[in-house]
Motif scaffolding. Structure first.
Motif, PDB file in Angstrom:
ATOM      1  N   GLY A 258      -2.637  25.065   7.299  1.00 25.19           N
ATOM      2  CA  GLY A 258      -1.271  25.395   6.902  1.00 25.19           C
ATOM      3  C   GLY A 258      -1.084  25.653   5.424  1.00 25.19           C
ATOM      4  N   LYS A 259      -2.161  25.562   4.651  1.00 20.36           N
ATOM      5  CA  LYS A 259      -1.976  25.754   3.206  1.00 20.36           C
ATOM      6  C   LYS A 259      -2.000  27.224   2.792  1.00 20.36           C
ATOM      7  CE  LYS A 259      -6.819  25.010   1.727  1.00 20.36           C
ATOM      8  NZ  LYS A 259      -7.682  24.155   0.893  1.00 20.36           N
ATOM      9  N   TYR A 260      -2.357  28.092   3.724  1.00 22.50           N
ATOM     10  CA  TYR A 260      -2.349  29.527   3.431  1.00 22.50           C
ATOM     11  C   TYR A 260      -1.200  30.176   4.203  1.00 22.50           C
ATOM     12  CZ  TYR A 260      -7.157  28.410   2.050  1.00 22.50           C
ATOM     13  OH  TYR A 260      -8.269  27.850   1.481  1.00 22.50           O
ATOM     14  N   ARG A 261      -0.117  30.456   3.524  1.00 24.18           N
ATOM     15  CA  ARG A 261       1.061  31.030   4.173  1.00 24.18           C
ATOM     16  C   ARG A 261       1.299  32.476   3.751  1.00 24.18           C
ATOM     17  NH1 ARG A 261       3.503  27.213   7.950  1.00 24.18           N
ATOM     18  NH2 ARG A 261       2.541  25.220   7.395  1.00 24.18           N
ATOM     19  N   SER A 262       0.706  32.870   2.648  1.00 23.55           N
ATOM     20  CA  SER A 262       0.857  34.240   2.142  1.00 23.55           C
ATOM     21  C   SER A 262      -0.367  34.579   1.300  1.00 23.55           C
ATOM     22  CB  SER A 262       2.125  34.364   1.289  1.00 23.55           C
ATOM     23  OG  SER A 262       1.965  33.637   0.076  1.00 23.55           O
ATOM     24  N   GLU A 263      -0.493  35.842   0.907  1.00 27.73           N
ATOM     25  CA  GLU A 263      -1.658  36.245   0.102  1.00 27.73           C
ATOM     26  C   GLU A 263      -1.681  35.520  -1.239  1.00 27.73           C
ATOM     27  OE1 GLU A 263      -2.788  40.270  -0.207  1.00 27.73           O
ATOM     28  OE2 GLU A 263      -2.419  40.746   1.902  1.00 27.73           O
ATOM     29  N   ALA A 264      -0.521  35.088  -1.692  1.00 27.75           N
ATOM     30  CA  ALA A 264      -0.472  34.354  -2.957  1.00 27.75           C
ATOM     31  C   ALA A 264      -1.211  33.018  -2.861  1.00 27.75           C
ATOM     32  CB  ALA A 264       0.975  34.112  -3.360  1.00 27.75           C
TER      33      ALA A 264
ATOM     34  N   ASN B  79     -11.194  28.088  17.934  1.00 28.27           N
ATOM     35  CA  ASN B  79     -10.047  27.379  17.368  1.00 28.27           C
ATOM     36  C   ASN B  79      -8.780  27.944  17.978  1.00 28.27           C
ATOM     37  OD1 ASN B  79      -9.109  29.669  15.594  1.00 28.27           O
ATOM     38  ND2 ASN B  79     -11.141  29.330  14.683  1.00 28.27           N
ATOM     39  N   LEU B  80      -7.650  27.415  17.560  1.00 28.30           N
ATOM     40  CA  LEU B  80      -6.365  27.796  18.141  1.00 28.30           C
ATOM     41  C   LEU B  80      -6.077  29.284  17.979  1.00 28.30           C
ATOM     42  CD1 LEU B  80      -3.716  26.886  19.499  1.00 28.30           C
ATOM     43  CD2 LEU B  80      -2.877  26.229  17.225  1.00 28.30           C
ATOM     44  N   TYR B  81      -6.613  29.900  16.936  1.00 26.84           N
ATOM     45  CA  TYR B  81      -6.406  31.338  16.716  1.00 26.84           C
ATOM     46  C   TYR B  81      -7.523  32.163  17.350  1.00 26.84           C
ATOM     47  CZ  TYR B  81      -5.147  35.681  14.310  1.00 26.84           C
ATOM     48  OH  TYR B  81      -4.776  36.973  14.032  1.00 26.84           O
ATOM     49  N   ASP B  82      -8.759  31.771  17.116  1.00 23.86           N
ATOM     50  CA  ASP B  82      -9.929  32.522  17.613  1.00 23.86           C
ATOM     51  C   ASP B  82     -10.370  31.952  18.956  1.00 23.86           C
ATOM     52  OD1 ASP B  82     -10.334  34.185  15.199  1.00 23.86           O
ATOM     53  OD2 ASP B  82     -10.776  32.263  14.254  1.00 23.86           O
ATOM     54  N   ARG B  83      -9.812  32.467  20.026  1.00 22.31           N
ATOM     55  CA  ARG B  83     -10.041  31.913  21.359  1.00 22.31           C
ATOM     56  C   ARG B  83     -10.823  32.846  22.286  1.00 22.31           C
ATOM     57  NH1 ARG B  83      -4.317  29.778  23.534  1.00 22.31           N
ATOM     58  NH2 ARG B  83      -5.695  29.366  25.311  1.00 22.31           N
ATOM     59  N   ALA B  84     -10.746  34.132  22.045  1.00 21.33           N
ATOM     60  CA  ALA B  84     -11.194  35.114  23.039  1.00 21.33           C
ATOM     61  C   ALA B  84     -12.672  35.027  23.369  1.00 21.33           C
ATOM     62  CB  ALA B  84     -10.845  36.527  22.563  1.00 21.33           C
TER      63      ALA B  84
ATOM     64  N   ILE C 176       0.664  21.051  24.010  1.00 19.73           N
ATOM     65  CA  ILE C 176      -0.412  22.009  24.272  1.00 19.73           C
ATOM     66  C   ILE C 176       0.154  23.329  24.769  1.00 19.73           C
ATOM     67  CG2 ILE C 176      -2.421  22.464  25.726  1.00 19.73           C
ATOM     68  CD1 ILE C 176      -3.034  19.452  25.543  1.00 19.73           C
ATOM     69  N   ALA C 177       1.157  23.274  25.623  1.00 18.12           N
ATOM     70  CA  ALA C 177       1.775  24.498  26.133  1.00 18.12           C
ATOM     71  C   ALA C 177       2.416  25.303  25.007  1.00 18.12           C
ATOM     72  CB  ALA C 177       2.805  24.152  27.201  1.00 18.12           C
ATOM     73  N   GLU C 178       3.067  24.624  24.084  1.00 13.95           N
ATOM     74  CA  GLU C 178       3.694  25.322  22.954  1.00 13.95           C
ATOM     75  C   GLU C 178       2.646  25.995  22.069  1.00 13.95           C
ATOM     76  OE1 GLU C 178       6.784  24.414  19.248  1.00 13.95           O
ATOM     77  OE2 GLU C 178       6.442  22.907  20.803  1.00 13.95           O
ATOM     78  N   LEU C 179       1.550  25.289  21.817  1.00 19.03           N
ATOM     79  CA  LEU C 179       0.482  25.861  20.991  1.00 19.03           C
ATOM     80  C   LEU C 179      -0.201  27.015  21.717  1.00 19.03           C
ATOM     81  CD1 LEU C 179      -0.968  22.477  19.702  1.00 19.03           C
ATOM     82  CD2 LEU C 179       0.271  24.167  18.333  1.00 19.03           C
ATOM     83  N   ASP C 180      -0.448  26.853  23.006  1.00 14.69           N
ATOM     84  CA  ASP C 180      -1.061  27.923  23.792  1.00 14.69           C
ATOM     85  C   ASP C 180      -0.214  29.179  23.773  1.00 14.69           C
ATOM     86  OD1 ASP C 180      -3.203  26.338  24.450  1.00 14.69           O
ATOM     87  OD2 ASP C 180      -2.543  25.928  26.503  1.00 14.69           O
ATOM     88  N   SER C 181       1.084  29.008  23.952  1.00 14.72           N
ATOM     89  CA  SER C 181       2.002  30.159  23.988  1.00 14.72           C
ATOM     90  C   SER C 181       1.999  30.904  22.654  1.00 14.72           C
ATOM     91  CB  SER C 181       3.410  29.680  24.325  1.00 14.72           C
ATOM     92  OG  SER C 181       4.329  30.761  24.296  1.00 14.72           O
ATOM     93  N   ALA C 182       1.991  30.158  21.557  1.00 14.87           N
ATOM     94  CA  ALA C 182       2.016  30.788  20.237  1.00 14.87           C
ATOM     95  C   ALA C 182       0.746  31.563  19.934  1.00 14.87           C
ATOM     96  CB  ALA C 182       2.236  29.714  19.173  1.00 14.87           C
ATOM     97  N   SER C 183      -0.372  31.103  20.486  1.00 13.43           N
ATOM     98  CA  SER C 183      -1.657  31.739  20.176  1.00 13.43           C
ATOM     99  C   SER C 183      -2.083  32.761  21.220  1.00 13.43           C
ATOM    100  CB  SER C 183      -2.740  30.677  20.029  1.00 13.43           C
ATOM    101  OG  SER C 183      -2.958  29.987  21.243  1.00 13.43           O
ATOM    102  N   ALA C 184      -1.262  32.962  22.241  1.00  8.68           N
ATOM    103  CA  ALA C 184      -1.617  33.903  23.317  1.00  8.68           C
ATOM    104  C   ALA C 184      -1.675  35.344  22.795  1.00  8.68           C
ATOM    105  CB  ALA C 184      -0.607  33.799  24.445  1.00  8.68           C
TER     106      ALA C 184
ATOM    107  N   ASN D   5      -0.971  37.428   9.618  1.00  5.97           N
ATOM    108  CA  ASN D   5      -0.302  38.466  10.405  1.00  5.97           C
ATOM    109  C   ASN D   5       0.748  37.791  11.293  1.00  5.97           C
ATOM    110  OD1 ASN D   5      -1.749  37.343  12.638  1.00  5.97           O
ATOM    111  ND2 ASN D   5      -3.513  38.636  12.140  1.00  5.97           N
ATOM    112  N   ALA D   6       1.384  38.579  12.147  1.00  3.04           N
ATOM    113  CA  ALA D   6       2.476  38.039  12.960  1.00  3.04           C
ATOM    114  C   ALA D   6       1.997  36.920  13.877  1.00  3.04           C
ATOM    115  CB  ALA D   6       3.123  39.158  13.771  1.00  3.04           C
ATOM    116  N   ARG D   7       0.816  37.104  14.483  1.00  6.05           N
ATOM    117  CA  ARG D   7       0.296  36.065  15.373  1.00  6.05           C
ATOM    118  C   ARG D   7      -0.023  34.800  14.596  1.00  6.05           C
ATOM    119  NH1 ARG D   7      -5.146  35.305  17.604  1.00  6.05           N
ATOM    120  NH2 ARG D   7      -5.001  33.918  19.407  1.00  6.05           N
TER     121      ARG D   7
END
Length: 315
Positions: free
Chosen positions: A221-227, A186-191, A307-315, A243-245
């Motif tokens: 997007g429904k999980y923005r904080s631990e709350a 997925n966009l976060y888990d890429r490695a 796609i470039a914007e999403l790639d950059s954010a998840s790098a 986290n920050a990423r």
């Protein structure tokens, strides 16, 4: 809806696969039937499940998802319109991940009975089994192919070295090769997929259907904080993304979503669909609104700038 050929198989999939992991867990039988009706009614055609779904639920023993899908296909008379994907090898009480020939022979018959069909379109090795040689596992699949109990074989959760080894054994011994891979991606888990594993799939024309395509719901997007973690049964699984990423990824999803008047989850799924080597992402739903959102995601086309914007954010 435009379909895509799955690797070298003769299967053609709409560009989104419905995840059956929620059937018998967070979606009861009636809800599951409604979700499946809406999904297929929208022109999508592939359903992913496993014999072990949903054994983790207290009181369940495994097979609940397959049973619900089987009842639904039987009641609707639509088996010929649905691509059924299921998996073997998870611990179903035998105490280990098991891809031995003896176990596979028993497991397929149990899955076919629950699914109320005589053939599985795509049968996947759910996990690596270090105790069983590839030759034994692939030989067992050859017998199932010969008997007409399965149409194609694939694997989930293999790394590049394991997939290469399995392909080499198939070639050397004249056994069926894994024609499909189901990795976590997925966009976060890429490695774990981007790089050697993706390159191998492309070089060998292996179809790819990704799981956790929404990072266990985080990319909705429904999980923005631990709350927010208490919003669903899967909330605890999302904590590590806060986290920050993760914040950067959500911000990019928000920006791209606004440009398309879409939801973050729709953009996240569309990003996976647009990736090199990916045939279709898998995503699950527990409400009709979520199914409708997935249908929209299947036809959402992102621009190179998106796609470039999403790639950059998840790098």
């Amino acid at each position: 809806m435009q379909k895509r050929r799955l690797g070298q198989t003769d299967l053609s999939l709409a560009p989104l696969v419905l995840g059956g992991n929620v059937f018998g867990w967070t979606a009861d039988e009636k809800t599951s039937f409604d979700l499946l009706d809406r999904f297929v009614g929208a022109g999508l055609n592939a359903i992913d499940t496993a014999d072990a779904y949903s054994r983790w639920v207290p009181g369940n023993k495994g097979g609940e998802s397959e049973t619900i899908i089987g009842k639904w296909m039987k009641s609707r008379g639509n088996r010929d319109k649905v691509v059924v994907i299921t998996k073997v090898g998870s611990d179903m009480g035998q105490g280990r991940k098991d891809l031995s020939a003896a176990y596979i022979e028993k497991a397929i018959d149990a899955s076919l009975k629950r699914l109320q069909t005589d053939v599985v379109d795509l049968y996947l090795s759910h996990w690596p089994d270090p105790a069983t040689p590839y030759e034994e596992t692939l030989g067992a699949y050859q017998k199932l192919l010969d008997k007409g109990k399965i149409r194609h074989v694939g694997a989930s959760n293999l790394d590049a070295g394991q997939l290469r080894a399995a392909l080499d054994v198939a070639s050397l011994r004249g056994l069926p090769r894994y024609s499909v891979l189901q990795p976590e991606y997925n966009l976060y888990d890429r490695a774990s997929f981007d790089g050697p594993l993706r390159d191998l799939c492309m070089a060998e024309d292996i179809g790819v259907i990704t799981y956790f395509s929404l990072a266990k719901g985080f990319l909705s997007g429904k999980y923005r904080s631990e709350a927010d973690l208490g919003k669903s049964a899967r909330g605890d699984d999302v904590k590590n993304y806060l986290n920050a990423r993760g914040t950067r990824v959500l911000a990019a999803l928000d920006a791209v979503s606004a440009r398309h008047s879409a939801k973050p989850a729709e953009v996240a799924v569309a990003w996976v669909t647009a990736r090199p080597a990916v045939t279709a992402p898998i995503a699950s739903a527990t409400t009709l609104d979520q199914v409708d959102s997935l249908v929209r995601a299947a036809s959402l086309v992102l621009s190179p700038d998106d796609i470039a914007e999403l790639d950059s954010a998840s790098a």
